[in-house]
Motif scaffolding. Structure first.
Motif, short mmCIF file in Angstrom:
data_model
loop_
_atom_site.label_atom_id
_atom_site.label_comp_id
_atom_site.label_asym_id
_atom_site.label_seq_id
_atom_site.Cartn_x
_atom_site.Cartn_y
_atom_site.Cartn_z
N ALA A 172 -30.81 -12.80 29.16
CA ALA A 172 -31.48 -11.53 29.55
C ALA A 172 -30.57 -10.39 29.51
CB ALA A 172 -32.58 -11.55 30.88
N PRO A 173 -29.35 -10.34 30.24
CA PRO A 173 -28.53 -9.63 30.21
C PRO A 173 -27.86 -9.01 28.73
CG PRO A 173 -27.93 -10.85 32.17
CD PRO A 173 -29.00 -11.53 31.18
N ASP A 174 -27.61 -10.07 28.03
CA ASP A 174 -27.03 -9.85 26.57
C ASP A 174 -28.17 -9.49 25.56
OD1 ASP A 174 -24.28 -10.64 26.31
OD2 ASP A 174 -25.07 -12.71 27.28
N GLY B 89 -34.00 -7.99 36.12
CA GLY B 89 -32.66 -8.07 36.69
C GLY B 89 -31.68 -7.44 35.84
N ALA B 90 -32.06 -7.52 34.55
CA ALA B 90 -31.18 -6.77 33.43
C ALA B 90 -31.32 -5.48 33.17
CB ALA B 90 -31.09 -7.98 32.19
N GLY B 91 -32.33 -4.99 33.95
CA GLY B 91 -32.66 -3.48 33.70
C GLY B 91 -33.88 -3.51 32.40
N LEU B 92 -34.62 -4.36 32.30
CA LEU B 92 -35.73 -4.42 31.21
C LEU B 92 -36.99 -4.57 31.78
CD1 LEU B 92 -34.23 -7.14 29.13
CD2 LEU B 92 -34.15 -4.87 28.46
N LYS B 93 -37.97 -3.75 31.20
CA LYS B 93 -39.28 -3.88 31.83
C LYS B 93 -40.35 -4.44 30.44
CE LYS B 93 -40.65 0.79 30.42
NZ LYS B 93 -41.08 1.95 30.75
N ALA C 52 -30.41 -7.16 26.74
CA ALA C 52 -30.45 -5.86 27.24
C ALA C 52 -29.24 -5.29 26.55
CB ALA C 52 -30.37 -5.77 28.66
N ARG C 53 -28.01 -5.88 26.69
CA ARG C 53 -26.75 -5.24 25.96
C ARG C 53 -26.70 -4.82 24.51
NH1 ARG C 53 -22.76 -7.34 23.39
NH2 ARG C 53 -23.60 -9.33 23.60
N ILE C 54 -27.56 -5.58 23.79
CA ILE C 54 -27.41 -5.45 22.24
C ILE C 54 -28.29 -4.40 21.67
CG2 ILE C 54 -26.27 -7.76 22.04
CD1 ILE C 54 -28.98 -8.68 20.59
N ILE C 55 -29.28 -4.10 22.43
CA ILE C 55 -30.21 -3.20 22.05
C ILE C 55 -29.98 -1.79 22.36
CG2 ILE C 55 -32.24 -4.84 22.00
CD1 ILE C 55 -33.18 -3.42 24.49
N LYS C 56 -30.23 -0.82 21.50
CA LYS C 56 -30.25 0.53 21.74
C LYS C 56 -31.20 1.04 22.83
CE LYS C 56 -29.68 1.09 16.65
NZ LYS C 56 -30.06 1.56 15.29
N PRO C 57 -30.64 2.34 23.39
CA PRO C 57 -31.41 2.79 24.43
C PRO C 57 -32.93 2.78 24.34
CG PRO C 57 -29.33 4.24 24.35
CD PRO C 57 -29.54 3.20 22.91
N ASP C 58 -33.40 3.05 23.19
CA ASP C 58 -34.74 2.90 22.92
C ASP C 58 -35.35 1.68 22.13
OD1 ASP C 58 -33.46 3.46 20.53
OD2 ASP C 58 -34.90 5.08 19.67
N GLY C 59 -34.55 0.74 22.37
CA GLY C 59 -34.72 -0.51 21.42
C GLY C 59 -35.92 -1.44 22.12
N THR C 60 -36.13 -2.52 21.40
CA THR C 60 -37.25 -3.38 22.04
C THR C 60 -36.76 -4.82 21.74
OG1 THR C 60 -39.11 -1.89 21.29
CG2 THR C 60 -39.51 -4.16 21.62
#
Length: 263
Positions: A209-211, A241-245, A213-221
């Motif tokens: 999950a953290p990776d 926990g990785a900052g994703l919703k 989140a890391r590889i997508i752009k700020p507005d990515g999916t």
């Protein structure tokens, strides 16, 4: 001919099938508990049981190639796709995108619910010229689908060299330029993807999950599948926990696909 009767979970099934093909299996059928893998009499029974476990059953001779071909037929998936086994030349209907399915090593034939869920989600998520990263690409079916839907740069990777060989063959047969490498999401550049895809086991989805989140752009999916209904809560906790919703859930039978974004 004899059968090796194996118990396995749904999420472990595809990799087990791939290992069985590499071991020279003549045919495979699914059971409620797992798989029955059929081998010719000259196969080393002791070695197979050492590698895979399971119980040996005697069985009759059958044409497993023919039966496999009969099992896997052309299929419509979602609103756009038409999946065709490699041994058939059925043309796609006018409103469908044709994808050749190489099922020889059992990676991503499209017959599994999690793959179909991803294909249906891609119809909504792909935008022209976007950058897509497919983690654990298997046969490459999702990367190919993204490219044919209009994605620009498509990157695909897998840690299994056997999967890489299958994906490379499929991309070449389709005439597509897709960047393919043997490796994991940790090797993907940060902030590169408009869309990241992972059709993996729940354990891998949670771990990576953290990776994602890391590889997508700020507005990515992020599009994730390979999990069943009871797994959603645990994977969602790791995403958060990785900052994703989680913004959307799709389902087919007990299987689920999740769409998530930063937030």
């Amino acid at each position: 001919m004899f059968a090796l009767v194996l118990e396995c979970t749904h999420e472990a099934r595809d990799l087990l099938i791939a290992d069985l093909w590499e071991a020279g299996v003549a045919g495979i059928t699914e059971t409620p508990e797992g798989l029955r893998a059929f081998f010719e009499d000259e196969a080393d029974r002791a070695a197979l049981q050492t590698q895979f476990g399971g119980a040996i059953e005697e069985t009759e001779e059958r044409d497993w190639v023919a039966e496999s071909h009969e099992y896997l037929q052309p299929m419509r998936v979602g609103a756009r796709f038409f999946l065709v086994p490699e041994w058939r030349d059925d043309p796609a209907p006018e409103d469908r995108i044709r994808i050749r399915v190489n099922s020889g090593l059992a990676f991503g034939t499209g017959a599994h619910e999690s793959t179909r869920l991803c294909l249906e989600a891609l119809e909504e998520l792909i935008k022209p010229a976007m950058t897509v990263v497919d983690i654990g690409t298997g046969s490459g079916i999702l990367a190919e689908a993204a490219k044919k839907l209009g994605a620009g740069r498509v990157i695909a990777c897998d840690i299994d060299p056997l999967a890489i060989d299958v994906a490379r063959e499929n991309f070449a047969a389709a005439g597509l330029e897709i960047e393919l490498f043997e490796g994991s999401v940790q090797q993907v550049e940060s902030g590169i993807a408009d869309l990241a895809i992972g059709n993996l086991s729940p354990a891998w989805l949670a771990l990576l999950a953290p990776d994602f989140a890391r590889i997508i752009k700020p507005d990515g999916t992020i599009l994730l599948s390979g999990l069943e209904a009871p797994d959603v809560e645990r994977v969602q906790e790791h995403l958060e926990g990785a900052g994703l919703k989680m913004v959307k859930t799709q389902e087919e039978n007990q299987w689920r696909a999740l769409v998530a974004q930063i937030g």
